[in-house]
Enzyme design. Structure first.
Site, short mmCIF file in Angstrom:
data_model
loop_
_atom_site.label_atom_id
_atom_site.label_comp_id
_atom_site.label_asym_id
_atom_site.label_seq_id
_atom_site.Cartn_x
_atom_site.Cartn_y
_atom_site.Cartn_z
N SER A 252 -6.05 2.72 3.13
CA SER A 252 -6.08 1.44 2.66
C SER A 252 -7.53 1.26 1.96
O SER A 252 -8.54 1.55 2.59
CB SER A 252 -6.18 0.47 4.03
OG SER A 252 -6.53 -0.50 3.53
N SER B 11 -9.26 -1.22 0.66
CA SER B 11 -10.18 -2.19 1.35
C SER B 11 -10.34 -1.73 2.92
O SER B 11 -11.42 -2.06 3.44
CB SER B 11 -9.46 -3.51 1.29
OG SER B 11 -8.29 -3.51 2.30
N THR C 109 -5.95 -3.80 5.44
CA THR C 109 -4.59 -4.22 5.07
C THR C 109 -3.75 -4.09 6.69
O THR C 109 -3.78 -2.99 7.34
CB THR C 109 -3.62 -3.21 4.23
OG1 THR C 109 -4.60 -3.66 2.88
CG2 THR C 109 -2.32 -3.58 4.02
N GLU D 178 1.23 -5.89 -11.71
CA GLU D 178 -0.21 -6.44 -11.28
C GLU D 178 -0.91 -6.52 -12.35
O GLU D 178 -1.75 -7.34 -12.41
CB GLU D 178 -0.63 -5.52 -10.20
CG GLU D 178 0.11 -5.36 -8.73
CD GLU D 178 -0.68 -4.64 -7.73
OE1 GLU D 178 -1.68 -4.76 -7.37
OE2 GLU D 178 0.14 -3.59 -7.39
N GLY E 42 -1.07 -0.32 -3.98
CA GLY E 42 -1.98 0.81 -4.68
C GLY E 42 -2.37 1.67 -3.84
O GLY E 42 -2.92 3.02 -4.36
N SER E 43 -2.40 1.60 -2.42
CA SER E 43 -3.13 2.74 -1.73
C SER E 43 -1.83 3.61 -0.96
O SER E 43 -2.02 4.66 -0.57
CB SER E 43 -3.67 1.82 -0.38
OG SER E 43 -4.73 1.39 -0.60
N HIS F 197 24.86 5.83 -10.04
CA HIS F 197 26.17 5.54 -9.00
C HIS F 197 26.27 4.27 -8.73
O HIS F 197 26.70 3.84 -7.88
CB HIS F 197 25.89 6.60 -7.74
CG HIS F 197 26.15 7.91 -8.13
ND1 HIS F 197 27.24 8.78 -8.18
CD2 HIS F 197 25.02 8.80 -8.37
CE1 HIS F 197 26.90 9.75 -8.26
NE2 HIS F 197 25.63 9.94 -8.43
N LYS G 219 -2.15 -12.96 1.55
CA LYS G 219 -3.17 -12.34 2.50
C LYS G 219 -4.00 -13.32 3.40
O LYS G 219 -4.01 -13.35 4.62
CB LYS G 219 -4.01 -11.39 2.06
CG LYS G 219 -3.42 -9.67 1.81
CD LYS G 219 -4.38 -8.74 1.00
CE LYS G 219 -3.48 -7.41 0.97
NZ LYS G 219 -4.42 -6.44 0.23
C1 F6R Z 1 -4.30 -4.35 -5.74
C2 F6R Z 1 -3.26 -3.43 -5.17
C3 F6R Z 1 -2.51 -3.84 -3.96
C4 F6R Z 1 -3.35 -3.41 -2.56
C5 F6R Z 1 -2.34 -3.68 -1.41
C6 F6R Z 1 -2.71 -3.06 -0.02
O1 F6R Z 1 -5.02 -3.83 -6.64
O2 F6R Z 1 -3.00 -2.50 -5.78
O3 F6R Z 1 -1.21 -3.42 -3.87
O4 F6R Z 1 -3.34 -2.13 -2.83
O5 F6R Z 1 -2.50 -5.16 -1.15
O6 F6R Z 1 -4.48 -3.06 -0.04
P1 F6R Z 1 -5.13 -1.92 0.21
O7 F6R Z 1 -4.95 -1.15 -0.80
O8 F6R Z 1 -6.87 -2.56 0.49
O9 F6R Z 1 -4.87 -1.33 1.64
#
Ligand code: F6R
Length: 361
Positions: free
Chosen positions: A109, A111, A114, A246, A68-69, A262, A356
């Site tokens: 990121s 959070s 990551t 998700e 998501g980031s 292709h 994680k």
């Molecule tokens: C959760 C999501 C995940 C996170 C990924 C990376 O909603 O979309 O795909 O984005 O695990 O974590 P962040 O975004 O915190 O770096």
């Protein structure tokens, strides 16, 4: 949400009470995209104002992030046709070999914790780059502060994928600040206007006949979704896949025109029963070239009858950013209705959290 009653596939989904499935009001987060675009664009420019861009004319742009980031970078990349330097999105632990101190590196990121993104940020510092960081805080935020690098902060308390508007505009503002793109504000304004009116149309209170996301979710439900895009809609195809995974907790895959013509189309021909377990969604950009349009028409024809179904979703708006955001909005709501149909809570992503935790232990 195991105790909640799952709406039957045949029943009209709306007006539907999604509250029992949607513990963290993910529908409201999806509907907040327009506000996020406007606020994110402004806030990021404010955050960057105190800093000078690291290099005068960067030799390229690398955005590192995961899930998501990262998707915001794919979105922004197709909205910058005037960009004359390479723009790569890195979903890995290392930066590409060509990155030099003259490269604009952006580590994103939500959070801030990551591990792949933190490894890329370290790699960037090791190569003499001066990265920009985008995060709510976490280790990436701490690193940016310690190394006196710009930190674009996004509001905490959301799922990263639900903060797409903040993350995408943070990046667009970073490229603008680095002098790499022309005026982006009109694209933000048009995108916000379009997705705001779409969010009203796709709201859970709007019944099926006036809410195209609900019947589309029902057609997809119980099938493997294959999402196909081209050009501006290619990042939207990736986004749909991620959101169905998700939010809908279901398998989904994406591919891009013209490459899928292709290889992928041959995969439909060997096992008819397998092909009928899949439902295709074609994300169409009315501004695409005639050559792409002909390929999409042919592919739709070739697949109908072979698959469980083929749906077409057409982008709205004029600017690339509005077009890609409009198709993304439809996909976000479809993925949430898929969650409702399966009786699952769209917000938690236990499988990712578990992995994680495992890797940290
Ligand atoms: C959760 C999501 C995940 C996170 C990924 C990376 O909603 O979309 O795909 O984005 O695990 O974590 P962040 O975004 O915190 O770096």
């Amino acid at each position: 949400m195991a105790s909640a009653q799952r709406p039957s596939d045949a029943a009209d989904l709306g007006p539907v009470s999604v509250g029992e499935f949607d513990s963290e009001d993910h529908f409201a987060m999806a509907a907040s995209l327009a506000d996020q675009l406007e606020e994110g664009w402004k806030a990021a420019r404010d955050d960057l104002r105190a800093f000078k861009p690291p290099v005068d004319r960067p030799d390229g742009v690398v955005v590192c992030g995961m899930g998501g980031s990262a998707i915001g970078a794919d979105v922004v990349r197709v909205c910058m046709p005037g960009l004359t330097v390479p723009f790569e999105v890195v979903r890995a632990y290392d930066l590409p070999a060509w990155v030099s101190p003259r490269t604009l590196v952006v580590a994103v990121s939500y959070s801030g914790n990551t591990e792949e993104t933190l490894a890329c940020a370290d790699d960037a510092f090791g190569r003499g780059c001066r990265p920009v960081c985008v995060a709510t805080g976490g280790a990436l935020g701490a690193l940016a502060r310690k190394r006196d690098r710009p930190l674009v902060t996004v509001p905490p308390g959301m799922q990263p994928r639900a903060a797409l508007g903040y993350l995408a505009t943070s990046l667009a503002a970073t490229l603008d600040w680095a002098g790499l793109v022309g005026e982006f504000a009109p694209q933000v304004a048009e995108a916000a206007e379009i997705v705001r009116s779409m969010a009203a149309e796709l709201h859970p209170a709007v019944p099926d006949e006036a809410n195209p996301a609900k019947p589309l979710a029902r057609r997809l439900h119980g099938h493997v979704a294959l999402i196909y895009g081209a050009g501006v809609t290619a990042p939207a195809a990736r986004r749909w896949k991620g959101q169905i995974n998700e939010n809908g907790k279901a398998p989904a895959f994406f591919a891009e025109f013209p490459e899928l013509n292709h290889n992928e189309i041959v995969g439909w021909t060997g096992d008819p029963a397998l092909a009928r377990t899949m439902h295709v969604v074609l994300l169409v950009d009315p501004w695409a070239s005639e050559r792409i349009a002909r390929r999409i028409d042919y592919t739709a024809e070739h697949l109908s009858g072979r698959t469980a179904g083929v749906d077409v979703v057409t982008a709205a708006g004029e600017s690339p950013f509005a077009r890609v955001c409009s198709v993304i909005t439809m996909g976000d709501f479809v993925s949430l209705y898929l969650a409702v149909l399966s009786g699952v809570d769209p917000t938690p992503v236990a499988a990712i959290e578990e992995l994680k935790r495992h890797l940290r232990s």
